[in-house]
Structure formats: C-alpha cells, structure tokens
Design an enzyme around this catalytic site. Structure first.
Site, PDB file in Angstrom:
ATOM      1  N   PHE A 140      30.120  38.917  25.664  1.00 44.51           N
ATOM      2  CA  PHE A 140      31.351  38.374  26.222  1.00 44.51           C
ATOM      3  C   PHE A 140      31.884  38.658  27.803  1.00 44.51           C
ATOM      4  O   PHE A 140      31.890  37.701  28.742  1.00 44.51           O
ATOM      5  CB  PHE A 140      32.546  38.977  25.308  1.00 44.51           C
ATOM      6  CG  PHE A 140      33.887  38.704  26.035  1.00 44.51           C
ATOM      7  CD1 PHE A 140      34.288  37.512  26.303  1.00 44.51           C
ATOM      8  CD2 PHE A 140      34.673  39.997  25.680  1.00 44.51           C
ATOM      9  CE1 PHE A 140      35.974  37.479  26.841  1.00 44.51           C
ATOM     10  CE2 PHE A 140      36.034  40.006  26.017  1.00 44.51           C
ATOM     11  CZ  PHE A 140      36.514  38.669  26.625  1.00 44.51           C
TER      12      PHE A 140
ATOM     13  N   ASP B  69      18.848  41.389  27.530  1.00 43.84           N
ATOM     14  CA  ASP B  69      19.760  41.266  26.248  1.00 43.84           C
ATOM     15  C   ASP B  69      18.935  41.096  24.979  1.00 43.84           C
ATOM     16  O   ASP B  69      18.234  40.284  25.038  1.00 43.84           O
ATOM     17  CB  ASP B  69      20.823  40.073  26.466  1.00 43.84           C
ATOM     18  CG  ASP B  69      21.842  40.238  25.544  1.00 43.84           C
ATOM     19  OD1 ASP B  69      22.888  40.634  26.135  1.00 43.84           O
ATOM     20  OD2 ASP B  69      21.696  40.337  24.343  1.00 43.84           O
ATOM     21  N   LYS B  70      19.286  41.838  23.931  1.00 41.58           N
ATOM     22  CA  LYS B  70      18.620  41.767  22.816  1.00 41.58           C
ATOM     23  C   LYS B  70      19.116  40.815  21.825  1.00 41.58           C
ATOM     24  O   LYS B  70      18.421  40.407  20.979  1.00 41.58           O
ATOM     25  CB  LYS B  70      18.975  43.139  21.941  1.00 41.58           C
ATOM     26  CG  LYS B  70      18.291  43.796  20.871  1.00 41.58           C
ATOM     27  CD  LYS B  70      18.714  44.843  20.401  1.00 41.58           C
ATOM     28  CE  LYS B  70      18.223  45.495  19.218  1.00 41.58           C
ATOM     29  NZ  LYS B  70      18.893  46.829  18.884  1.00 41.58           N
TER      30      LYS B  70
ATOM     31  N   THR C 209      21.793  40.281  19.931  1.00 42.31           N
ATOM     32  CA  THR C 209      22.448  40.573  18.724  1.00 42.31           C
ATOM     33  C   THR C 209      23.307  39.317  18.317  1.00 42.31           C
ATOM     34  O   THR C 209      23.364  38.472  18.858  1.00 42.31           O
ATOM     35  CB  THR C 209      23.304  41.810  18.618  1.00 42.31           C
ATOM     36  OG1 THR C 209      24.372  41.777  19.456  1.00 42.31           O
ATOM     37  CG2 THR C 209      22.512  43.125  19.381  1.00 42.31           C
TER      38      THR C 209
ATOM     39  N   THR D 238      21.835  52.160  20.117  1.00 43.29           N
ATOM     40  CA  THR D 238      21.893  51.593  21.499  1.00 43.29           C
ATOM     41  C   THR D 238      22.631  52.480  22.389  1.00 43.29           C
ATOM     42  O   THR D 238      22.533  52.494  23.676  1.00 43.29           O
ATOM     43  CB  THR D 238      22.926  50.234  21.222  1.00 43.29           C
ATOM     44  OG1 THR D 238      21.928  49.161  20.590  1.00 43.29           O
ATOM     45  CG2 THR D 238      23.118  49.621  22.605  1.00 43.29           C
TER      46      THR D 238
ATOM     47  N   THR E 156      34.876  52.432  28.152  1.00 42.41           N
ATOM     48  CA  THR E 156      36.134  51.963  27.438  1.00 42.41           C
ATOM     49  C   THR E 156      37.258  53.095  27.447  1.00 42.41           C
ATOM     50  O   THR E 156      36.804  54.052  27.479  1.00 42.41           O
ATOM     51  CB  THR E 156      35.751  51.567  26.045  1.00 42.41           C
ATOM     52  OG1 THR E 156      37.201  51.430  25.175  1.00 42.41           O
ATOM     53  CG2 THR E 156      34.865  52.705  25.203  1.00 42.41           C
ATOM     54  N   ASP E 157      38.219  52.616  27.576  1.00 36.67           N
ATOM     55  CA  ASP E 157      39.698  53.584  27.412  1.00 36.67           C
ATOM     56  C   ASP E 157      39.361  54.252  25.998  1.00 36.67           C
ATOM     57  O   ASP E 157      40.054  55.487  25.992  1.00 36.67           O
ATOM     58  CB  ASP E 157      40.973  52.517  27.248  1.00 36.67           C
ATOM     59  CG  ASP E 157      41.002  51.533  26.379  1.00 36.67           C
ATOM     60  OD1 ASP E 157      40.258  51.178  25.503  1.00 36.67           O
ATOM     61  OD2 ASP E 157      42.221  50.886  26.737  1.00 36.67           O
ATOM     62  N   GLU E 158      38.700  53.850  24.973  1.00 37.13           N
ATOM     63  CA  GLU E 158      38.729  54.333  23.671  1.00 37.13           C
ATOM     64  C   GLU E 158      38.046  55.878  23.828  1.00 37.13           C
ATOM     65  O   GLU E 158      38.300  56.584  22.763  1.00 37.13           O
ATOM     66  CB  GLU E 158      37.847  53.533  22.577  1.00 37.13           C
ATOM     67  CG  GLU E 158      38.776  52.216  22.267  1.00 37.13           C
ATOM     68  CD  GLU E 158      38.419  51.294  21.181  1.00 37.13           C
ATOM     69  OE1 GLU E 158      37.812  52.254  20.152  1.00 37.13           O
ATOM     70  OE2 GLU E 158      38.477  50.497  20.824  1.00 37.13           O
TER      71      GLU E 158
ATOM     72  N   TYR F  98      32.183  54.223  17.192  1.00 36.96           N
ATOM     73  CA  TYR F  98      32.132  53.198  18.387  1.00 36.96           C
ATOM     74  C   TYR F  98      32.488  54.183  19.507  1.00 36.96           C
ATOM     75  O   TYR F  98      31.734  54.327  20.468  1.00 36.96           O
ATOM     76  CB  TYR F  98      32.995  52.074  18.125  1.00 36.96           C
ATOM     77  CG  TYR F  98      33.083  51.482  19.649  1.00 36.96           C
ATOM     78  CD1 TYR F  98      32.051  50.779  20.197  1.00 36.96           C
ATOM     79  CD2 TYR F  98      34.278  51.568  20.253  1.00 36.96           C
ATOM     80  CE1 TYR F  98      32.388  50.304  21.639  1.00 36.96           C
ATOM     81  CE2 TYR F  98      34.703  50.883  21.516  1.00 36.96           C
ATOM     82  CZ  TYR F  98      33.415  50.262  22.245  1.00 36.96           C
ATOM     83  OH  TYR F  98      33.668  49.712  23.625  1.00 36.96           O
TER      84      TYR F  98
ATOM     85  N   LYS G 191      30.184  56.048  22.643  1.00 40.40           N
ATOM     86  CA  LYS G 191      30.307  55.559  24.176  1.00 40.40           C
ATOM     87  C   LYS G 191      30.602  56.746  24.850  1.00 40.40           C
ATOM     88  O   LYS G 191      30.009  56.870  25.951  1.00 40.40           O
ATOM     89  CB  LYS G 191      31.526  54.520  24.061  1.00 40.40           C
ATOM     90  CG  LYS G 191      31.317  53.143  23.458  1.00 40.40           C
ATOM     91  CD  LYS G 191      30.363  52.376  24.490  1.00 40.40           C
ATOM     92  CE  LYS G 191      30.754  51.822  25.689  1.00 40.40           C
ATOM     93  NZ  LYS G 191      29.956  51.004  26.215  1.00 40.40           N
TER      94      LYS G 191
ATOM     95  N   ASN H 275      41.577  46.821  26.568  1.00 38.71           N
ATOM     96  CA  ASN H 275      41.089  45.840  25.808  1.00 38.71           C
ATOM     97  C   ASN H 275      40.923  44.352  26.429  1.00 38.71           C
ATOM     98  O   ASN H 275      41.854  43.844  27.179  1.00 38.71           O
ATOM     99  CB  ASN H 275      42.365  45.510  24.667  1.00 38.71           C
ATOM    100  CG  ASN H 275      41.983  46.552  23.632  1.00 38.71           C
ATOM    101  OD1 ASN H 275      42.272  47.770  23.653  1.00 38.71           O
ATOM    102  ND2 ASN H 275      41.748  45.892  22.511  1.00 38.71           N
TER     103      ASN H 275
ATOM    104  N   ARG I 275      48.042  47.946  22.361  1.00 42.20           N
ATOM    105  CA  ARG I 275      46.789  47.729  23.166  1.00 42.20           C
ATOM    106  C   ARG I 275      47.114  47.365  24.657  1.00 42.20           C
ATOM    107  O   ARG I 275      48.250  46.718  24.880  1.00 42.20           O
ATOM    108  CB  ARG I 275      45.525  46.750  22.707  1.00 42.20           C
ATOM    109  CG  ARG I 275      45.074  47.265  21.184  1.00 42.20           C
ATOM    110  CD  ARG I 275      44.361  48.357  21.307  1.00 42.20           C
ATOM    111  NE  ARG I 275      43.749  48.877  20.204  1.00 42.20           N
ATOM    112  CZ  ARG I 275      44.195  49.870  19.380  1.00 42.20           C
ATOM    113  NH1 ARG I 275      45.245  50.410  19.520  1.00 42.20           N
ATOM    114  NH2 ARG I 275      43.576  50.162  18.068  1.00 42.20           N
TER     115      ARG I 275
ATOM    116  N   GLY J 230      41.226  55.647  10.403  1.00 43.07           N
ATOM    117  CA  GLY J 230      41.206  56.547  11.725  1.00 43.07           C
ATOM    118  C   GLY J 230      41.753  55.440  12.719  1.00 43.07           C
ATOM    119  O   GLY J 230      41.600  55.762  13.912  1.00 43.07           O
TER     120      GLY J 230
END
Ligand code: NAD
Ligand code: DAU
Length: 329
Positions: A11, A32-33, A35, A93, A117-119, A141, A145, A170, A205, A266
C-alpha cells in the site's frame, strides 16, 4: 537518485514509488516478497525494475542493492490482528529481514531509511509522543517493529551507517488491503455486509493520507540528519465509531449494518504523534481527514477491478477466521 525500495508492491510502498518516479525522476528497484498484501498490480502504471524476493534472503538483497544510492524499507507484515493470531512471519521479516538489509547496506555503504510506526510508542490517553518518548509496544506487530527500530539505531551508533527512521501514524487512501479499518468498512458498506466495530469503538487513531506520508518519507530521506528518527503524524484524529459513521454517510449504506463485536486483545486506546521535528524540515500534511476520506471512498467505488480479485480469493477464508465468531457472538 537510484533507490532500492523494499516492500514497494504494498500500500504505502507503491504510493511512495509512484511519487518518486513521477515527481523526482528517480530510478527505482522494487524488492518484494509478494505476500497476500503485495501486488504487481499496485505498480502497473509506474516505471520500475522488479525483483521478487524476501528481505531476509542475503543473496537477493545484495544483488538488488547494487548501484543504489539509498534503501527505503517498507517490507513488513502490517496487520495487528494477524500478528496476534500468527506472530511467526512478523519476527522473521522485522527482525531477521531488517538485520539482513542493514548488513548489506553496511557492506555497500548505502544510506538506509526504515519505515516505522507510531505503534512502537504504545498507547497514550492524552498528549502526544515525541521521538524521545520510550518505546512501549503492545502487540507482536509493534514489538517486532520496535525491535527493528532499535537494530537500525545500533547500526548508526556502532558502525556509522547513515540511517534514518520515519514513524508514521495510521495511513489511509487508495490501494490499502481491505483488512484495515477504512477499506474493510468501505467495501463491506458497498456490499451491505455488517460493519464490525471492535469493543466500544472509542479507540482513537491519528489519520494520515498516504500521499502525505510518502512525501514525508522522501523529505526525511533528503533532509533528515543521520541517526535520527522522525514522527510523521496526520492532521486529524478521530474515534473509530465516527470513522465508520462517516463511511456510512459517504456510501449511503444502511446504518443498521454497524455491529459492535468482540474487542481486539490488548487493544491500544489512542495513538498520537508530535510531528514538530519533521515540520522543522519543511514537511506539512496537505490532506485533511474529511476530504481524504471522501476521496478514498470514491477511489474504492471507481476501482472495482482493483479489489474484486481480493474479495473473491483467499481473503474470504481470512475474513471468516477473523470475523465469523466475532460477529456471531
Ligand atoms: P502492506 O501490508 O500493504 O505492504 C507490505 C509489503 O511488504 C507487501 O508488498 C509485502 O509483499 C511486502 N513484504 C512483506 N514481507 C516481506 C519480506 N519478508 N520481504 C520482502 N517484502 C515483504 O503494508 P503498508 O501498510 O504499506 O506498510 C508499509 C510499511 O509502513 C510497514 O513497514 C508498516 O509497518 C509501516 N507503516 C504502516 C502504516 C499504516 O497505517 N499502514 C502506518 C505507519 C507505518
Ligand atoms: O498506527 C499505525 C498503524 O496503523 C500501522 O503501523 C499498522 O500497520 C496499521 O495496520 C494500523 O494499525 P491499527 O491497528 O491502528 O489499524 P487497523 O486498521 O487494524 O485498525 C484501526 C482501528 O480500528 C483499531 O482501533 C481497531 C479498529 N478496527 C479495525 C478493524 C480491522 C475495528 O473496530 N474493526 C475492524 O474490523
């Protein structure tokens, strides 16, 4: 500039490649794999070289990096729900893959930008995270990261590799795989399927239009200081329930499709990034959420050929696994 873009068939990566080729005249090699989330189709209209392979494969990576001025790494497993159900690929990965890329970049002396990422900061009830906030990830995830970010930072400190990290909030926009909130709700609304809102729907978000993030990454690549991380946050935040209500209005769907379902384990309550550091480099988000969401809904309405093959393939089995019992309960 010659760029190696890993994960460029996904994306955000494909939006980034399109922008680099169109607006900067860059020569781009995409590794790129492919997926479930990566598609050649995403780059059909963009001139590029394509290498089908995994970032955890040192031979493929070394060959693909030859002659590159910089590497930009988007390659990742990106869906939090999948990381809860099956974390294996996330570890491979993000940990192994990132390490292989860093080693190859070090050997070739090539600048390296990690898309993050912000996560990695975890959830925040009020206020916003800065780049010096502690990393407190919550899901497999975000934990993997965060691990990748720390590895990248170590290659700057230990080996002097020229590294940069961009932490985005996001993203939404064209070509997002319909497992994520916005495209999933848009396609379900267009089909008259239930709109499954997790928990009480009050999670917040911080929405960033994908082209703004792509420009931000390019901006950091050109102007960022080696060894630094940059937050790239969107201009507007919104609770999930309001996002879904806006999608109902924009698609004209029946409001009774909105269905509260079992929460994500979570589940992070709110993400928020302070983006002053990247703004000081001259980047600014250009798309506000109201207009960007309208454009995005219109894109999905006008591009059935993009999503029809997805909705009729393996995606159905994924959807049944994720939502079958959630919606029935
Ligand atoms: P996506 O899932 O749409 O695409 C990921 C791409 O990476 C796919 O093309 C996939 O085939 C490829 N890939 C996966 N594993 C690979 C591997 N081992 N080797 C090579 N290629 C591999 O993801 P996206 O939403 O475009 O996210 C891209 C990056 O941006 C990720 O690193 C993600 O963590 C980060 N990010 C995403 C968001 C968001 O809201 N989507 C926000 C901030 C940061
Ligand atoms: O914040 C950046 C991150 O955003 C990226 O790093 C991730 O790759 C990306 O997947 C995204 O993570 P989120 O978990 O925030 O996105 P997702 O689209 O999965 O969910 C957004 C919110 O909507 C979240 O609170 C969960 C909720 N949700 C999601 C789905 C798919 C629902 O209520 N129902 C759903 O069906």
């Amino acid at each position: 500039m010659r760029l190696l873009v890993c994960g460029g068939a996904g994306f955000i990566g494909s939006n980034f490649v399109r922008e680099r080729v169109r607006d900067h005249g860059d020569a781009v090699v995409v590794l790129d794999k492919l997926t479930y989330a990566g598609r050649r189709e995403n780059l059909r209209d963009v001139e590029h070289e394509f290498v089908h392979g995994a970032i955890e494969d040192p031979e493929v990576v070394t060959a693909a990096m030859e002659g590159a001025d910089a590497v930009v790494n988007f390659a990742a497993e990106t869906h939090v729900d999948r990381s809860i159900a099956e974390p294996d690929a996330f570890v491979t990965t993000h940990a192994l893959g990132t390490w292989v890329l860093l080693e190859a970049a070090r050997a070739a002396g090539v600048r390296y930008l990690q898309v993050s990422t912000d996560e990695v900061y975890g959830s925040i009830e009020e206020g916003s995270f800065t780049e010096s906030s502690p990393l407190q990830p919550s899901s497999p995830y975000s934990a993997t990261k965060a691990g990748a970010d720390l590895l990248v930072a170590s290659y700057f400190h230990t080996y002097g590799l020229q590294t940069l990290i961009c932490r985005g909030s996001n993203n939404y926009g064209p070509r997002q795989y319909p497992e994520k909130l916005i495209p999933l709700m848009v396609l379900n609304a267009l089909h008259g399927d239930p709109l499954p809102v997790y928990g009480d729907g009050m999670q917040v978000r911080n929405w960033l239009y994908v082209e703004d993030f792509a420009r931000g990454i390019g901006h950091v690549l050109a102007h960022g200081a080696p060894g630094e991380a940059y937050n790239v946050g969107g201009p507007d935040e919104c609770p999930n329930i309001e996002v879904v209500q806006r999608i109902i209005e924009l698609t004209g769907a029946d409001p009774s499709l909105l269905t509260f379902v079992k929460d994500r384990p979570g589940h992070d309550r709110r993400y928020s990034l302070a983006s002053e550091k990247v703004r000081a480099l001259g980047w600014e988000a250009q798309v506000r959420f109201a207009g960007g969401l309208e454009q995005t809904v219109a894109w999905y309405q006008d591009n059935r050929a993009w999503w029809e093959p997805i909705r009729s393939g393996d995606y159905r089995a994924y959807y049944e696994r994720q939502y079958g019992s959630r919606i029935a309960d």
